[in-house]
Write an enzyme that holds these catalytic residues in place. Sequence first.
Site, PDB file in Angstrom:
ATOM      1  N   GLU A   1     -36.665  41.180   8.059  1.00  0.00           N
ATOM      2  CA  GLU A   1     -36.466  39.425   7.823  1.00  0.00           C
ATOM      3  C   GLU A   1     -35.068  39.272   8.046  1.00  0.00           C
ATOM      4  OE1 GLU A   1     -37.336  36.224   8.621  1.00  0.00           O
ATOM      5  OE2 GLU A   1     -38.992  36.946   7.253  1.00  0.00           O
TER       6      GLU A   1
ATOM      7  N   CYS B   1     -40.982  37.289   9.746  1.00  0.00           N
ATOM      8  CA  CYS B   1     -40.764  37.031  11.408  1.00  0.00           C
ATOM      9  C   CYS B   1     -41.399  38.243  11.846  1.00  0.00           C
ATOM     10  CB  CYS B   1     -39.056  37.293  11.432  1.00  0.00           C
ATOM     11  SG  CYS B   1     -38.269  36.042  11.212  1.00  0.00           S
TER      12      CYS B   1
END
Length: 385
Positions: A111, A2
Amino acid sequence: MCGRSRCALAPEQVEQAAGVRRERWVDRERYRPSYNVSPGAWTPIIRLDEHHTPQLQTMRWGLVPSFTKTGDKPDFYKMFNARSESVAEKPIFSRLLKRQRCVVLLEGFYEWKTDAGGKKQPYYCNFGEGNVMKMAGLFDVWAGGPEGPLATYTVLTTDAAPRVTWLHNRMPVILPDDSAVTAWLGSGINPTAAQKGVSSQEQQQQEEEQQADDPEQAETGAKGQTAFSLERLQKLCQPFNGDSLVWHPVTTAMSKPSYQSPDASADVRTKKGSISTFFAAAGGKKSPAAAAAAVPKASPGKGAVPAEVAHSAEGKEAAAAAETDEGQGQQQHHHRKVGKHHEQGQQHDHQHKSQQQQQKAAKGSISSFFKPVASPAKQQQQQQE
């Protein structure tokens, strides 16, 4: 991976991790340490100069291609990651793969894990507090940036390692040691031209023209371009599955890029006030029993407690116990005197002194606090006995 990471390193720590002196850090003043880095932020990367020597440069995370039109608004979220499996096939990345590889310096990345109910819990993945993580990246320079040439980078990703598949199916390409860093940076980079705003296509055209004029240079240049083969790329971009990679849940507040508190990467399981810390020993303080055992023994007949202990929180109970012992010793001595006074008919004096000793023995004693007090009639009966 991410689009969130942490790079709260001090500038001196960055230089040490990169093995680069301060004077070889381009745009050092742009770097701003952050516990919650998102695309568009200025962070440090390592690249090679025209002499193939490592140098630092502060770039913005999120690739903005060099061919972006002047006047366009840069989108740092569009290409902050690049799939390592396809960078050699996509022209937008393959042109950078040959000459403009870099190493991204971070402390770790975030994440999110989505549970069955749809709730997202963020986790912080890192090599332990104080350790630096190095990732494979590609950079480019847009000559038409709003404030002049704009240097940006993207982080390569790969399949998640077996240890972290529970968290996400992708992860950044981590370069675990110096040999991997050296192998990734390789050769064939012309950062000086990039700094001047020369596009990758123009760099390639210039090199090809130079190689055409010099057959020997052409052979060297060709080797430099083909040295970073697809096989080498695949070898370096393997998922990192080492035990040194650790993770823990963090506050959901850091899901907002604006959240810049130092606790953004803190383990919420050990947060102050949790059930685990409730039962933990508070700062190594001794229990009252242990504190009492540590108190030096008083000299016979005095029952003294050192003042520094008696005034401490741990010593109060020990002092009370010592004082009670003193009262009990004096009370026993008094009873022996009572027998003599009783025979001599001095009951009144005995009653007065007995009350004084009872008050002194009760002072500060938790046991004497709850001891039933005899009625006046009972006390008189005890005295007559």
